[in-house]
Design an enzyme around this catalytic site. Structure first.
Site, short mmCIF file in Angstrom:
data_model
loop_
_atom_site.label_atom_id
_atom_site.label_comp_id
_atom_site.label_asym_id
_atom_site.label_seq_id
_atom_site.Cartn_x
_atom_site.Cartn_y
_atom_site.Cartn_z
N TYR A 1 -9.92 -8.08 -5.84
CA TYR A 1 -8.22 -7.83 -6.90
C TYR A 1 -8.69 -8.82 -7.58
O TYR A 1 -7.60 -9.54 -8.73
CB TYR A 1 -7.09 -8.52 -5.53
CG TYR A 1 -6.82 -7.75 -4.98
CD1 TYR A 1 -6.32 -6.26 -4.97
CD2 TYR A 1 -7.19 -6.75 -3.58
CE1 TYR A 1 -6.51 -5.13 -4.52
CE2 TYR A 1 -7.16 -5.94 -2.91
CZ TYR A 1 -7.07 -5.40 -3.06
OH TYR A 1 -6.13 -4.26 -2.49
N HIS B 1 -2.88 2.71 -6.93
CA HIS B 1 -3.38 1.52 -5.63
C HIS B 1 -4.05 0.20 -7.43
O HIS B 1 -3.98 -1.09 -6.42
CB HIS B 1 -5.17 1.79 -5.10
CG HIS B 1 -5.63 1.05 -3.87
ND1 HIS B 1 -5.08 0.46 -2.80
CD2 HIS B 1 -6.56 -0.25 -4.28
CE1 HIS B 1 -5.93 -0.35 -1.82
NE2 HIS B 1 -6.58 -1.43 -3.42
N ARG C 1 0.68 -1.30 -0.07
CA ARG C 1 0.27 -0.37 0.34
C ARG C 1 0.91 1.15 -0.15
O ARG C 1 1.48 0.93 0.04
CB ARG C 1 -0.81 0.00 1.13
CG ARG C 1 -1.54 -1.19 0.91
CD ARG C 1 -2.26 -1.21 2.86
NE ARG C 1 -3.56 -2.45 2.41
CZ ARG C 1 -3.44 -3.49 3.11
NH1 ARG C 1 -2.00 -3.42 4.09
NH2 ARG C 1 -3.94 -4.19 3.22
N HIS D 1 -4.21 -9.47 3.18
CA HIS D 1 -5.67 -9.48 3.45
C HIS D 1 -6.33 -10.44 4.71
O HIS D 1 -5.50 -10.95 4.84
CB HIS D 1 -6.45 -9.05 2.57
CG HIS D 1 -6.64 -8.37 1.80
ND1 HIS D 1 -7.28 -7.08 1.81
CD2 HIS D 1 -6.59 -8.28 -0.04
CE1 HIS D 1 -6.99 -5.98 0.79
NE2 HIS D 1 -7.09 -7.38 -0.05
N ARG E 1 -0.91 -2.15 -6.69
CA ARG E 1 -1.92 -3.54 -6.06
C ARG E 1 -2.69 -4.47 -6.45
O ARG E 1 -2.14 -6.14 -6.17
CB ARG E 1 -2.04 -2.66 -4.31
CG ARG E 1 -2.34 -3.36 -3.64
CD ARG E 1 -3.04 -2.70 -1.71
NE ARG E 1 -3.93 -3.72 -1.38
CZ ARG E 1 -3.10 -4.41 -0.10
NH1 ARG E 1 -1.89 -4.16 -0.06
NH2 ARG E 1 -3.33 -4.86 0.64
#
Length: 231
Positions: free
Chosen positions: A167, A131, A24, A157, A134
């Protein structure tokens, strides 16, 4: 290339977020020299930088237990990381930031995000957000065979629902490759059983002429043929 348009002292952030754990923005800003073990190729995520007083950044522990994680450093990034550390960091101080800001002690998210915004504009990718790197990391892991659990571990996560929602992307080209692979293997198995005569044999010749492509009608013919075979 996006990374080439980043300032030299923060260029590495693009590679770490895309290829080494999907870090992040706050985690990138919070990295310290002591978090990187190049001998064992491990990157330790222990803290994140949040917008603090006057938006100069404030280093805090990672926001959840799952956010605290040890990540494998890809072999291809080792030399790049080593060069960055020797060029921009104080290697004698393990608490020295990996990404050293110009005027303050800790890199803020706002600064890094602003640099990324300028870089994406120069690269002609105004649609990208920091972001998104990621999310790209998670997608690339899945395309290369990574499990959902491995992706969760990489990205820190705690919830499978969050990981899947944000994702797990369907990539059209990869889907096409999988479908072609499935059809090819299915047809090759049928050919190996000696079904070389008649109408199905002619379809085999057509399939070989087309290479890896598979006519959807062939699959229907094959299924009908196999059902017609005795016991």
């Amino acid at each position: 290339m996006l990374a080439e348009n980043m300032p030299d002292y923060t260029r590495l952030t693009v590679f770490l977020s895309t290829l080494a754990g999907g870090l992040r923005c706050g985690e990138l800003c919070g990295l310290q020299v002591g978090d990187i073990d190049l001998d064992n190729k491990i990157l330790r995520v222990r803290r994140s930088v949040n917008r603090g007083h006057l938006d100069r950044g404030e280093a805090r522990f990672a926001k959840t237990k799952r956010s605290v994680r040890d990540l494998p450093i890809p072999d291809a990034l080792v030399d790049m990381i080593r060069e960055h550390l020797h060029t921009f960091c104080d290697l004698d101080d393990p608490t020295s930031p990996v990404f050293v800001p110009r005027r303050v002690k800790v890199m803020s998210q706002t600064t890094l995000e602003a640099q990324f915004a300028r870089a994406r504009k120069k690269a002609g990718r105004s649609d990208l957000m920091l972001h998104d790197l990621r999310a790209s990391h998670a997608t690339l892991l899945m395309l290369k065979g990574g499990t959902l659990r491995e992706v969760m571990n990489q990205l820190g996560h705690a919830s499978e629902k969050v990981a899947i929602k944000h994702y797990q992307r369907v990539v059209a080209e990869h889907q096409r490759q999988i479908v072609n692979l499935l059809a090819d293997e299915f047809l090759q198995e049928a050919y190996a059983e000696g079904n070389a005569d008649g109408q199905f044999g002619r379809h085999r010749q057509r399939h070989r002429a087309k290479g890896a492509r598979t006519d959807p009608d062939d699959r229907g013919l094959q299924a009908s043929h196999r059902r017609a075979q005795p016991g």
